[in-house]
Design a protein around this motif. Structure first.
Motif, PDB file in Angstrom:
ATOM      1  N   GLU A  38       0.829  -1.206   0.000  1.00 31.81           N
ATOM      2  CA  GLU A  38       0.000   0.000   0.000  1.00 31.81           C
ATOM      3  C   GLU A  38       0.864   1.257   0.000  1.00 31.81           C
ATOM      4  O   GLU A  38       0.557   2.240  -0.679  1.00 31.81           O
ATOM      5  N   SER A  39       1.941   1.215   0.753  1.00 37.34           N
ATOM      6  CA  SER A  39       2.846   2.364   0.826  1.00 37.34           C
ATOM      7  C   SER A  39       3.509   2.619  -0.524  1.00 37.34           C
ATOM      8  O   SER A  39       3.613   3.773  -0.969  1.00 37.34           O
ATOM      9  N   LEU A  40       3.940   1.561  -1.189  1.00 37.33           N
ATOM     10  CA  LEU A  40       4.597   1.703  -2.480  1.00 37.33           C
ATOM     11  C   LEU A  40       3.628   2.244  -3.534  1.00 37.33           C
ATOM     12  O   LEU A  40       3.966   3.160  -4.281  1.00 37.33           O
ATOM     13  N   VAL A  41       2.416   1.705  -3.575  1.00 35.55           N
ATOM     14  CA  VAL A  41       1.420   2.166  -4.546  1.00 35.55           C
ATOM     15  C   VAL A  41       1.069   3.629  -4.283  1.00 35.55           C
ATOM     16  O   VAL A  41       0.936   4.434  -5.214  1.00 35.55           O
ATOM     17  N   SER A  42       0.940   3.989  -3.029  1.00 30.10           N
ATOM     18  CA  SER A  42       0.649   5.381  -2.671  1.00 30.10           C
ATOM     19  C   SER A  42       1.778   6.306  -3.128  1.00 30.10           C
ATOM     20  O   SER A  42       1.524   7.376  -3.699  1.00 30.10           O
ATOM     21  N   SER A  43       3.005   5.890  -2.907  1.00 32.48           N
ATOM     22  CA  SER A  43       4.162   6.692  -3.342  1.00 32.48           C
ATOM     23  C   SER A  43       4.178   6.841  -4.858  1.00 32.48           C
ATOM     24  O   SER A  43       4.436   7.930  -5.378  1.00 32.48           O
ATOM     25  N   PHE A  44       3.900   5.762  -5.569  1.00 30.89           N
ATOM     26  CA  PHE A  44       3.838   5.827  -7.034  1.00 30.89           C
ATOM     27  C   PHE A  44       2.756   6.795  -7.490  1.00 30.89           C
ATOM     28  O   PHE A  44       2.968   7.588  -8.395  1.00 30.89           O
ATOM     29  N   SER A  45       1.587   6.711  -6.859  1.00 28.59           N
ATOM     30  CA  SER A  45       0.473   7.580  -7.247  1.00 28.59           C
ATOM     31  C   SER A  45       0.849   9.050  -7.102  1.00 28.59           C
ATOM     32  O   SER A  45       0.535   9.866  -7.975  1.00 28.59           O
ATOM     33  N   LYS A  46       1.521   9.382  -6.022  1.00 26.97           N
ATOM     34  CA  LYS A  46       1.959  10.763  -5.803  1.00 26.97           C
ATOM     35  C   LYS A  46       2.996  11.187  -6.837  1.00 26.97           C
ATOM     36  O   LYS A  46       2.942  12.290  -7.375  1.00 26.97           O
ATOM     37  N   LYS A  47       3.947  10.320  -7.114  1.00 29.46           N
ATOM     38  CA  LYS A  47       4.988  10.631  -8.103  1.00 29.46           C
ATOM     39  C   LYS A  47       4.381  10.793  -9.495  1.00 29.46           C
ATOM     40  O   LYS A  47       4.760  11.696 -10.242  1.00 29.46           O
ATOM     41  N   ILE A  48       3.443   9.925  -9.854  1.00 33.73           N
ATOM     42  CA  ILE A  48       2.805   9.983 -11.165  1.00 33.73           C
ATOM     43  C   ILE A  48       2.014  11.286 -11.310  1.00 33.73           C
ATOM     44  O   ILE A  48       2.072  11.943 -12.352  1.00 33.73           O
ATOM     45  N   ALA A  49       1.307  11.675 -10.257  1.00 32.41           N
ATOM     46  CA  ALA A  49       0.523  12.915 -10.298  1.00 32.41           C
ATOM     47  C   ALA A  49       1.409  14.135 -10.533  1.00 32.41           C
ATOM     48  O   ALA A  49       0.998  15.096 -11.175  1.00 32.41           O
ATOM     49  N   ARG A  50       2.655  14.078 -10.039  1.00 33.11           N
ATOM     50  CA  ARG A  50       3.602  15.187 -10.224  1.00 33.11           C
ATOM     51  C   ARG A  50       4.410  15.055 -11.512  1.00 33.11           C
ATOM     52  O   ARG A  50       5.238  15.914 -11.811  1.00 33.11           O
ATOM     53  N   GLY A  51       4.217  13.946 -12.242  1.00 37.20           N
ATOM     54  CA  GLY A  51       4.981  13.740 -13.475  1.00 37.20           C
ATOM     55  C   GLY A  51       6.426  13.370 -13.212  1.00 37.20           C
ATOM     56  O   GLY A  51       7.311  13.663 -14.010  1.00 37.20           O
ATOM     57  N   ASP A  52       6.679  12.711 -12.096  1.00 35.37           N
ATOM     58  CA  ASP A  52       8.033  12.396 -11.659  1.00 35.37           C
ATOM     59  C   ASP A  52       8.396  10.927 -11.889  1.00 35.37           C
ATOM     60  O   ASP A  52       7.904  10.048 -11.179  1.00 35.37           O
ATOM     61  N   ARG A  53       9.215  10.644 -12.870  1.00 33.08           N
ATOM     62  CA  ARG A  53       9.860   9.352 -13.141  1.00 33.08           C
ATOM     63  C   ARG A  53       8.980   8.188 -13.551  1.00 33.08           C
ATOM     64  O   ARG A  53       9.389   7.347 -14.339  1.00 33.08           O
ATOM     65  N   PHE A  54       7.775   8.048 -12.990  1.00 21.18           N
ATOM     66  CA  PHE A  54       6.985   6.837 -13.179  1.00 21.18           C
ATOM     67  C   PHE A  54       5.712   7.102 -13.973  1.00 21.18           C
ATOM     68  O   PHE A  54       5.248   8.221 -14.082  1.00 21.18           O
TER      69      PHE A  54
END
Length: 67
Positions: A38-54
């Protein structure tokens, strides 16, 4: 190294998107640490929303943004 950095390293070596379950198994094998899904998916979601790496390529499947 953060979970996100470990995931980035694994995805870079995989050379393609991975489902979060595969990603976690590879992180645990490569780095010997437990990763909370859950923590990893949450981190990915935040990074994706900012257009960062993923990027999300399918449900619970993540890859790297083109450079």
């Amino acid at each position: 190294m953060s979970q996100v950095d470990m995931a980035y390293d694994v995805l870079k070596k995989a050379r393609g998107p991975l489902h979060v379950s595969q990603l976690i198994k590879r992180i645990e094998a490569a780095f010997g640490v437990h990763v909370d899904r859950e923590s990893l998916v949450s981190s990915f979601s935040k990074k994706i929303a900012r257009g960062d790496r993923f990027r999300r390529t399918a449900p619970n499947t993540f890859g790297l943004r083109p450079e």
